[in-house]
Design an enzyme around this catalytic site. Structure first.
Site, PDB file in Angstrom:
ATOM      1  N   ASP A 120       0.853  -1.186   0.000  1.00  0.00           N
ATOM      2  CA  ASP A 120       0.000   0.000   0.000  1.00  0.00           C
ATOM      3  C   ASP A 120       0.888   1.234   0.000  1.00  0.00           C
ATOM      4  O   ASP A 120       1.996   1.204   0.547  1.00  0.00           O
ATOM      5  CB  ASP A 120      -0.906   0.020   1.235  1.00  0.00           C
ATOM      6  N   ASP A 125      -7.099  -1.373  -4.729  1.00  0.00           N
ATOM      7  CA  ASP A 125      -8.221  -0.975  -3.871  1.00  0.00           C
ATOM      8  C   ASP A 125      -9.116   0.040  -4.583  1.00  0.00           C
ATOM      9  O   ASP A 125     -10.347  -0.027  -4.483  1.00  0.00           O
ATOM     10  CB  ASP A 125      -7.712  -0.377  -2.557  1.00  0.00           C
TER      11      ASP A 125
END
EC number: 3.4.23.36
Length: 158
Positions: A124, A140
Site C-alpha cells: 500500500d 483498492d
C-alpha cells in the site's frame, strides 16, 4: 469471399481488467524499487498534510480490514478472480457498466491476490492524510470503482 472476424465477448471487461492489473502491478513495483520498508514508514509528502506516498504493507483486505487474514484472503481473491473470469466467458453479454465494474473487480482482486500469494501481504502507498484514511493502493481503487459501476448498472438498467 467472406471474412470472419473473431469478436471477444465482453471485450471491455478484459481491457479494463488488464488496465487495472497493469496499473496496480507497475505502481507497486515502482514503490518497492524506490522506497525502503521501514518502521516508521518511509513517506514523501506530495501535498504536505494532504497527500503522501507512504510505503507500508498490509496483511488484511482493502483499507486494512481483516488484518492478519492473508491466508484466507489469498484464496478468496483467487476464487473471486476465477469466478469473474468464468462469468465473463460463459455468462451473458454484459452491459458497458457491468463490464467496467466486473473488470475493475477482477483487476483489483488479481493485483492484491498476486501480492498475497507472492509475499503474504499487500503493498500500500496512497496516503490521504487530510481525511485520516488507511493507506491503500491502485487495486483498492479499482475494486471500489467496480462496486460503484455495478451499483450504477443495477440502478439504471438498460
Amino acid at each position: 469471399m467472406s471474412s470472419r472476424h473473431f469478436k471477444i465477448k465482453n471485450s471491455l471487461f478484459w481491457w479494463v481488467a488488464g488496465l487495472a492489473l497493469a496499473s496496480d502491478r507497475l505502481t507497486k513495483a515502482w514503490i518497492v524499487a524506490t522506497y525502503a520498508l521501514t518502521v516508521p514508514p518511509q513517506t514523501t509528502p506530495i501535498i504536505p498534510g494532504v497527500f503522501h506516498i507512504t510505503y507500508v504493507t498490509n496483511t488484511g483486505a482493502a483499507f486494512s480490514l481483516f488484518a492478519n487474514g492473508s491466508i484466507w484472503l489469498r484464496w478468496l481473491s483467487l476464487i473471486v478472480s476465477l469466478g469473474l473470469i468464468t462469468w465473463a466467458i460463459l455468462g451473458p453479454r454484459l452491459d458497458r457498466w457491468q463490464q467496467v465494474g466486473y473488470g475493475c473487480l477482477l483487476g483489483g482482486a488479481l493485483g492484491n491476490g498476486i501480492d498475497r500469494f507472492l509475499t503474504g501481504e499487500v503493498v500500500d502507498f496512497l496516503d490521504f492524510r487530510w481525511i485520516q484514511f488507511p493507506v491503500f493502493n491502485v487495486a483498492d481503487i479499482a475494486i471500489n470503482i467496480g462496486i460503484v459501476c455495478l451499483l450504477w448498472s443495477a440502478w439504471h438498467p438498460r
